[in-house]
Motif scaffolding. Structure first.
Motif, mmCIF file in Angstrom:
data_model
loop_
_atom_site.group_PDB
_atom_site.id
_atom_site.type_symbol
_atom_site.label_atom_id
_atom_site.label_comp_id
_atom_site.label_asym_id
_atom_site.label_seq_id
_atom_site.Cartn_x
_atom_site.Cartn_y
_atom_site.Cartn_z
ATOM 1 N N TYR A 225 0.847 -1.186 0.000
ATOM 2 C CA TYR A 225 0.000 0.000 0.000
ATOM 3 C C TYR A 225 0.885 1.240 0.000
ATOM 4 N N ALA A 226 0.622 2.123 -0.930
ATOM 5 C CA ALA A 226 1.340 3.399 -1.022
ATOM 6 C C ALA A 226 2.841 3.160 -1.107
ATOM 7 N N ASP A 227 3.567 3.354 -0.010
ATOM 8 C CA ASP A 227 5.030 3.262 -0.001
ATOM 9 C C ASP A 227 5.540 1.979 0.635
ATOM 10 N N GLU B 136 -8.420 2.441 -6.928
ATOM 11 C CA GLU B 136 -7.914 3.807 -6.919
ATOM 12 C C GLU B 136 -7.170 4.096 -5.615
ATOM 13 N N TYR B 137 -5.894 3.803 -5.618
ATOM 14 C CA TYR B 137 -5.052 4.106 -4.470
ATOM 15 C C TYR B 137 -3.645 4.373 -4.987
ATOM 16 N N PRO B 138 -2.836 5.088 -4.203
ATOM 17 C CA PRO B 138 -1.475 5.390 -4.665
ATOM 18 C C PRO B 138 -0.629 4.131 -4.765
ATOM 19 N N LEU B 139 0.032 3.944 -5.901
ATOM 20 C CA LEU B 139 0.861 2.756 -6.091
ATOM 21 C C LEU B 139 1.899 3.012 -7.180
ATOM 22 N N ALA B 140 3.149 2.811 -6.835
ATOM 23 C CA ALA B 140 4.234 2.964 -7.799
ATOM 24 C C ALA B 140 4.651 1.592 -8.324
ATOM 25 N N ASN C 179 7.492 0.611 -9.171
ATOM 26 C CA ASN C 179 8.738 0.157 -8.547
ATOM 27 C C ASN C 179 8.500 -0.526 -7.217
ATOM 28 N N LEU C 180 7.464 -0.110 -6.482
ATOM 29 C CA LEU C 180 7.140 -0.798 -5.232
ATOM 30 C C LEU C 180 6.633 -2.201 -5.517
ATOM 31 N N VAL C 181 5.814 -2.338 -6.575
ATOM 32 C CA VAL C 181 5.313 -3.659 -6.967
ATOM 33 C C VAL C 181 6.479 -4.594 -7.260
ATOM 34 N N LEU C 182 7.427 -4.131 -8.056
ATOM 35 C CA LEU C 182 8.562 -4.980 -8.429
ATOM 36 C C LEU C 182 9.462 -5.274 -7.239
ATOM 37 N N LEU C 183 9.568 -4.331 -6.315
ATOM 38 C CA LEU C 183 10.325 -4.579 -5.089
ATOM 39 C C LEU C 183 9.661 -5.680 -4.274
ATOM 40 N N ALA C 184 8.343 -5.607 -4.135
ATOM 41 C CA ALA C 184 7.609 -6.628 -3.392
ATOM 42 C C ALA C 184 7.730 -7.996 -4.059
ATOM 43 N N VAL C 185 7.664 -8.013 -5.375
ATOM 44 C CA VAL C 185 7.786 -9.278 -6.118
ATOM 45 C C VAL C 185 9.163 -9.883 -5.938
ATOM 46 N N ALA C 186 10.198 -9.061 -5.963
ATOM 47 C CA ALA C 186 11.552 -9.567 -5.760
ATOM 48 C C ALA C 186 11.707 -10.169 -4.368
ATOM 49 N N TYR D 70 9.679 -10.221 5.519
ATOM 50 C CA TYR D 70 10.337 -8.952 5.206
ATOM 51 C C TYR D 70 9.314 -7.874 4.854
ATOM 52 N N SER D 71 9.711 -6.644 5.118
ATOM 53 C CA SER D 71 8.957 -5.487 4.658
ATOM 54 C C SER D 71 9.878 -4.640 3.798
ATOM 55 N N GLY D 72 9.275 -3.788 2.996
ATOM 56 C CA GLY D 72 10.056 -2.883 2.154
ATOM 57 C C GLY D 72 9.363 -1.543 2.043
ATOM 58 N N THR D 73 10.146 -0.482 1.958
ATOM 59 C CA THR D 73 9.597 0.853 1.738
ATOM 60 C C THR D 73 10.349 1.499 0.584
#
Length: 213
Positions: free
Chosen positions: A144-146, A168-172, A174-181, A199-202
């Motif tokens: 979600y978001a960041d 309809e929510y904020p989503l980049a 690059n965050l999706v690909l970070l989460a997938v990795a 793990y978490s990522g921001t």
């Protein structure tokens, strides 16, 4: 001819990559997380993949999901099945159905691992309940978001739904690909070594950190 998994085999060992082909991994959801995750796993050596989703590709999916403008209107799982076969010659078990309490056992039958990438709490709870009752390992991946996270089921609490339109929510991207990795690596480590890490990522500080449960 060199293996299509050459670089993974050099990094992990050819015998290790072979192990990734053994488990049946069922991915619940073919949206931003699910579609990119399935594509990534197929390119790493996972050969037994099932994806469950009843949605169709919409215009707004193109920026964050593994679909293109030409796919708009088509069932997501069908597009993903064709894409994964073209990319890695992996035969994806594409299930174009809405997972619910009546069919969850049937749709996830035989899975050795389940990955929950759904975008609503009701579906996440359904997957969690089934996996706990069936004794199947489950990795929950969300964002979600960041913020993003990948958490094994015994440490996971289903969050409440965010207010407003789920689309309809904020989503980049690059965050999706970070989460997938992150999720892909956790699945690989579990299959190869039985390790369960959370793990978490921001994105703003580009940080990936272990969750201290």
């Amino acid at each position: 001819m060199r293996s299509k998994y050459l670089h993974e085999e050099i990094y992990r060992g050819a015998g290790e990559v072979t192990k990734l082909a053994e488990p049946l991994v069922a991915v619940c959801g073919a949206g931003a997380l699910g579609s990119n995750l399935v594509d990534n796993l197929a390119r790493q050596g996972f050969l037994q993949l099932r994806v469950v989703d009843f949605d169709r590709v919409d215009q707004h999916n193109v920026s964050t999901q593994a679909y293109g403008v030409a796919d708009v209107g088509a069932p997501k799982v069908d597009v993903l099945r064709n894409q994964v076969f073209r990319a890695a010659e992996v035969e994806l078990d594409a299930v174009d159905k809405k997972l619910d309490e009546r069919n969850v056992r049937k749709l996830l039958k035989g899975a050795d691992l389940v990955v929950d990438t759904f975008d609503n709490s009701a579906s996440r709870q359904l997957v969690q309940q089934h996996c706990r009752e069936a004794g199947v390992e489950c990795l929950h991946v969300g964002l979600y978001a960041d913020y993003c996270e990948a958490v094994w089921d015994e440490f996971y609490r289903v969050p409440a739904d965010a207010e407003g339109d789920v689309c309809e929510y904020p989503l980049a991207r690059n965050l999706v690909l970070l989460a997938v990795a992150v999720a892909s690596e956790l699945l690989v480590r579990y299959v190869l070594a039985g390790e369960k890490e959370n793990y978490s990522g921001t994105l703003r500080d580009f940080a990936v950190k272990p969750l201290g449960f």
